[in-house]
Design a protein around this motif. Structure first.
Motif, mmCIF file in Angstrom:
data_model
loop_
_atom_site.group_PDB
_atom_site.id
_atom_site.type_symbol
_atom_site.label_atom_id
_atom_site.label_comp_id
_atom_site.label_asym_id
_atom_site.label_seq_id
_atom_site.Cartn_x
_atom_site.Cartn_y
_atom_site.Cartn_z
ATOM 1 N N VAL A 144 0.828 -1.213 0.000
ATOM 2 C CA VAL A 144 0.000 0.000 0.000
ATOM 3 C C VAL A 144 0.857 1.254 0.000
ATOM 4 O O VAL A 144 0.635 2.185 -0.795
ATOM 5 N N GLU A 145 1.857 1.288 0.863
ATOM 6 C CA GLU A 145 2.678 2.488 0.948
ATOM 7 C C GLU A 145 3.540 2.680 -0.295
ATOM 8 O O GLU A 145 3.793 3.816 -0.714
ATOM 9 N N THR A 146 3.967 1.581 -0.905
ATOM 10 C CA THR A 146 4.782 1.694 -2.123
ATOM 11 C C THR A 146 3.965 2.261 -3.276
ATOM 12 O O THR A 146 4.400 3.190 -3.972
ATOM 13 N N VAL A 147 2.770 1.711 -3.511
ATOM 14 C CA VAL A 147 1.977 2.201 -4.644
ATOM 15 C C VAL A 147 1.372 3.572 -4.342
ATOM 16 O O VAL A 147 1.115 4.349 -5.276
ATOM 17 N N ARG A 148 1.164 3.886 -3.089
ATOM 18 C CA ARG A 148 0.681 5.229 -2.771
ATOM 19 C C ARG A 148 1.735 6.269 -3.150
ATOM 20 O O ARG A 148 1.398 7.351 -3.654
ATOM 21 N N GLU A 149 2.983 5.937 -2.943
ATOM 22 C CA GLU A 149 4.054 6.878 -3.265
ATOM 23 C C GLU A 149 4.426 6.871 -4.738
ATOM 24 O O GLU A 149 4.650 7.917 -5.348
ATOM 25 N N HIS A 150 4.471 5.662 -5.341
ATOM 26 C CA HIS A 150 5.013 5.533 -6.697
ATOM 27 C C HIS A 150 3.959 5.264 -7.764
ATOM 28 O O HIS A 150 4.283 5.307 -8.959
ATOM 29 N N GLY A 151 2.737 4.944 -7.379
ATOM 30 C CA GLY A 151 1.748 4.559 -8.372
ATOM 31 C C GLY A 151 2.100 3.222 -8.995
ATOM 32 O O GLY A 151 2.614 2.322 -8.325
ATOM 33 N N ALA A 152 1.856 3.076 -10.288
ATOM 34 C CA ALA A 152 2.095 1.805 -10.970
ATOM 35 C C ALA A 152 3.547 1.605 -11.372
ATOM 36 O O ALA A 152 3.926 0.503 -11.785
ATOM 37 N N ASP A 153 4.362 2.640 -11.264
ATOM 38 C CA ASP A 153 5.785 2.536 -11.628
ATOM 39 C C ASP A 153 6.586 2.185 -10.386
ATOM 40 O O ASP A 153 7.018 3.074 -9.639
ATOM 41 N N LEU A 154 6.781 0.903 -10.167
ATOM 42 C CA LEU A 154 7.453 0.436 -8.961
ATOM 43 C C LEU A 154 8.930 0.804 -8.984
ATOM 44 O O LEU A 154 9.558 0.835 -10.045
ATOM 45 N N PRO A 155 9.519 1.067 -7.819
ATOM 46 C CA PRO A 155 10.934 1.452 -7.768
ATOM 47 C C PRO A 155 11.864 0.306 -8.154
ATOM 48 O O PRO A 155 11.472 -0.869 -8.151
ATOM 49 N N ALA A 156 13.098 0.647 -8.472
ATOM 50 C CA ALA A 156 14.071 -0.320 -8.998
ATOM 51 C C ALA A 156 14.294 -1.483 -8.040
ATOM 52 O O ALA A 156 14.414 -2.635 -8.467
ATOM 53 N N GLU A 157 14.348 -1.205 -6.736
ATOM 54 C CA GLU A 157 14.626 -2.285 -5.787
ATOM 55 C C GLU A 157 13.485 -3.310 -5.766
ATOM 56 O O GLU A 157 13.720 -4.501 -5.551
ATOM 57 N N VAL A 158 12.273 -2.856 -5.980
ATOM 58 C CA VAL A 158 11.137 -3.775 -6.047
ATOM 59 C C VAL A 158 11.223 -4.609 -7.324
ATOM 60 O O VAL A 158 10.973 -5.820 -7.306
ATOM 61 N N GLU A 159 11.578 -3.987 -8.429
ATOM 62 C CA GLU A 159 11.722 -4.721 -9.690
ATOM 63 C C GLU A 159 12.795 -5.804 -9.568
ATOM 64 O O GLU A 159 12.625 -6.920 -10.081
ATOM 65 N N GLU A 160 13.876 -5.506 -8.891
ATOM 66 C CA GLU A 160 14.928 -6.504 -8.682
ATOM 67 C C GLU A 160 14.419 -7.668 -7.834
ATOM 68 O O GLU A 160 14.703 -8.842 -8.110
ATOM 69 N N TYR A 161 13.654 -7.340 -6.798
ATOM 70 C CA TYR A 161 13.069 -8.367 -5.940
ATOM 71 C C TYR A 161 12.127 -9.273 -6.732
ATOM 72 O O TYR A 161 12.175 -10.507 -6.612
ATOM 73 N N LEU A 162 11.298 -8.669 -7.588
ATOM 74 C CA LEU A 162 10.366 -9.445 -8.396
ATOM 75 C C LEU A 162 11.095 -10.372 -9.358
ATOM 76 O O LEU A 162 10.699 -11.529 -9.557
#
Length: 364
Positions: free
Chosen positions: A209-227
């Motif tokens: 919730v807090e990630t998408v509230r801040e970034h919307g649909a464009d997830l930050p790089a660290e999340v993309e790496e985790y995925l």
């Protein structure tokens, strides 16, 4: 039970594919005590309480509520836990707290028995996009709830909340709703929708919730790496489920059927590419996901026959056939044979659609 026996980290991929996760082996009584304690901690003192399905759509609604109201406590709630969460609100919420229910549809009156008491003491709004029984929507509205249900084949619940909440949202929230819809309605036109779906499944709800509230649909790089790291195993489990599957001819439809712990949407897409009109993915936990195509838009009708519900092209259920652990043992060793048969029988029980009504959504 020895923790070693259910430790996911030490299981081989082939065994992990056919057994449920660690959480399955935790007794409901333990889960219920934990959930009540967590609900109490979240609800007490909150000015807004959001009861929401903890998937990408429900959690996007929580982000919208927090943006609109400044703060909102989250009570993660599955489709069969609505009554429990309403009871928590009735017991723990402050008298002036508002309540918002998101991305949840009751199956019968028992799911909303505590609603009247909650609505008598609180302002309650309910946003959804599932297939509602007319009698249930009437009961919710008669309780004094502001119920807004969007068309399930056009919008997701985040779309509904975005429009219904009287707030001037930044552009990123409209984009978040659009990308969430892309996955929830299985349109798959925006690659970011798979990222949102996977991240909501693998992360803790509050983190998402807090990630998408801040970034919307464009997830930050660290999340993309985790995925990217998590998807190595995800793809392997999908491959095993597809290889294990079979294509059945049922009542004039071609249905792909398989068993395994996997991402059901990607498995359904693989079956669609093989020519399947619909897909059934039976999980080791005993539940099942039913997915349709443009040629089959009656998944919710199938699920309704086996203790479930959902949308025309996407639904879920858990047949009431498990009386003890021996039944589950049989389920695991036969790769869900009885559950598959029960759901295929539900396909067989569907009444043919009139040619004049072809393409028109069937109501349940």
């Amino acid at each position: 039970m020895d923790d070693y026996l259910i430790d996911d980290d030490r299981l081989s991929l082939s065994r992990k594919s056919v057994l449920p996760g660690e959480g399955f082996f935790v007794p409901d009584s333990v889960d219920e005590a934990r959930e009540e304690a967590e609900a109490r901690e979240a609800i007490v003192g909150a000015s807004t309480v959001v009861i929401a399905d903890p998937d990408a759509d429900g959690l996007a609604c929580v982000a919208l509520c927090r943006e609109a109201f400044g703060a909102a406590a989250l009570v993660p709630t599955g489709p069969h836990e609505i009554a429990d969460s309403l009871e928590y609100v009735a017991e723990f919420a402050d008298p002036d707290a508002r309540v918002v229910v998101c991305d949840l549809c009751p199956d019968d009156e028992r799911d909303i028995e505590p609603l009247a008491a909650v609505a008598e003491a609180h302002e309650v709004r309910w946003f959804d996009h599932h297939q509602w029984h007319e009698d249930l929507s009437l009961l919710v509205e008669e309780a004094g709830v502001d119920l807004v249900v969007g068309p399930s084949d056009e919008v997701c619940t985040a779309d509904v909340a975005l429009e219904a909440l009287e707030y001037d949202f930044p552009d990123r929230f409209a984009e978040l709703a659009a990308v969430t819809r892309d996955h929830d309605l299985w349109l798959r036109e925006d690659p970011r929708s798979d990222d949102l779906a996977d991240y909501s499944y693998w992360s803790e709800p509050e983190e998402y919730v807090e990630t998408v509230r801040e970034h919307g649909a464009d997830l930050p790089a660290e999340v993309e790496e985790y995925l990217a790291e998590r998807r190595v195993e995800k793809e392997a489990l999908i491959e095993q489920a597809v290889e294990r599957g079979q294509i059945e001819e049922v009542n004039g439809w071609t249905v792909g059927v398989t068993y395994g712990r996997c991402s059901q949407n990607e498995v359904a897409e693989a079956f669609r590419e093989q020519g399947a009109d619909a897909s059934v993915v039976v999980k080791p936990s005993g539940s099942a996901s039913i997915r349709g195509t443009d040629r089959f838009e009656r998944c919710h009708e199938v699920a309704a026959q086996v203790n479930g519900g959902g949308h025309p092209k996407a639904a879920g259920c858990k047949p009431d056939i498990y009386d003890d652990m021996l039944d589950y043992a049989h389920h695991w060793t036969t790769r869900g044979a009885i559950t598959k048969q029960v759901i295929l029988d539900a396909f067989r029980a569907l009444e043919p659609e009139d040619e004049d009504d072809e393409g028109i959504e069937t109501e349940t």
